[in-house]
Design a protein around this motif. Sequence first.
Motif, PDB file in Angstrom:
ATOM      1  N   LYS A   7      38.592  34.511  42.054  1.00 59.38           N
ATOM      2  CA  LYS A   7      37.601  35.366  41.382  1.00 59.38           C
ATOM      3  C   LYS A   7      38.279  36.488  40.606  1.00 59.38           C
ATOM      4  CE  LYS A   7      35.728  38.547  43.845  1.00 59.38           C
ATOM      5  NZ  LYS A   7      36.243  39.750  43.104  1.00 59.38           N
ATOM      6  N   ASP A   8      39.221  37.188  41.256  1.00 58.85           N
ATOM      7  CA  ASP A   8      39.883  38.319  40.606  1.00 58.85           C
ATOM      8  C   ASP A   8      40.825  37.862  39.494  1.00 58.85           C
ATOM      9  OD1 ASP A   8      38.605  40.277  42.035  1.00 58.85           O
ATOM     10  OD2 ASP A   8      40.158  40.465  43.559  1.00 58.85           O
ATOM     11  N   THR A  57      38.753  46.221  39.844  1.00 58.07           N
ATOM     12  CA  THR A  57      38.039  45.016  40.281  1.00 58.07           C
ATOM     13  C   THR A  57      37.042  45.341  41.386  1.00 58.07           C
ATOM     14  OG1 THR A  57      39.752  44.440  41.919  1.00 58.07           O
ATOM     15  CG2 THR A  57      39.994  43.549  39.697  1.00 58.07           C
ATOM     16  N   ASP A  61      32.960  44.284  42.042  1.00 54.87           N
ATOM     17  CA  ASP A  61      32.435  43.776  43.310  1.00 54.87           C
ATOM     18  C   ASP A  61      31.229  44.592  43.778  1.00 54.87           C
ATOM     19  OD1 ASP A  61      34.423  41.878  43.338  1.00 54.87           O
ATOM     20  OD2 ASP A  61      35.770  43.056  44.601  1.00 54.87           O
ATOM     21  N   LYS A  84      42.775  42.177  48.189  1.00 58.34           N
ATOM     22  CA  LYS A  84      42.995  43.201  47.176  1.00 58.34           C
ATOM     23  C   LYS A  84      44.466  43.615  47.114  1.00 58.34           C
ATOM     24  CE  LYS A  84      38.928  43.511  45.490  1.00 58.34           C
ATOM     25  NZ  LYS A  84      38.694  42.965  44.136  1.00 58.34           N
TER      26      LYS A  84
END
Length: 222
Positions: A7-8, A57, A61, A84
């Motif tokens: 996703k990131d 990021t 979220d 993260k």
Amino acid sequence: MKGLLIKDIRLMKSQGAVLLAILILAALFLGVVSSDVEPFFVVAYVTIFLSIFVASTISYDEYDNGYLFLMTLPVTRKNYVNEKYIFGVLISIFAWCVGMAAGTALMIAQGAKTGAGEWIGGNLMYICIAWVFMSIMMPLRLRFDSEKARYANIIMFALIAAVAYGVSKISQYVPENILRNVSAFFNTLGNNGILALCAGIAVAALLISYICSRHIMAKKDF
């Protein structure tokens, strides 16, 4: 955690590509226009500023109750924090590699002559600096929302600048024999020793930051 990384990374590809292009073009433009700009600056500029993207990021979220959605998936708060920091380390290394490529291109264009060992060793320091920046920003970003975190970052870096200024002033009153001993200590370490010391400090900062982030995330209300 693999899904969070994907996703990131995709977010990085869509949002970070423009930022990366701007950073590289701005750094190269400054280097070409001004001969005073060192290729080392290009590496530092790209590495540190692109690494800051990691904290942003978290804003994506949080948007539109994103945390609640993520926690309905097979994702734990611990996994979220782990991802993260892993993502941050990966991005800092990627940014450093891109900065090295841009800095090398500028060095060749300027006709500078720097040994490979000095060039690589001197620039490895910027990964350590990027990790220290991330160590400060990640807990703050998890603790506060985007608006409050922005002010918290400003205050934190202002305090760091104030401490650095204070240390520089106080050092003027330190006896010369102590300053000579400190200088001799760093000379004894050599470049490799200083780099290893900085790497140790950066890793320690990341570890402390990680523990703080885990604690913050465990108590965070969505």
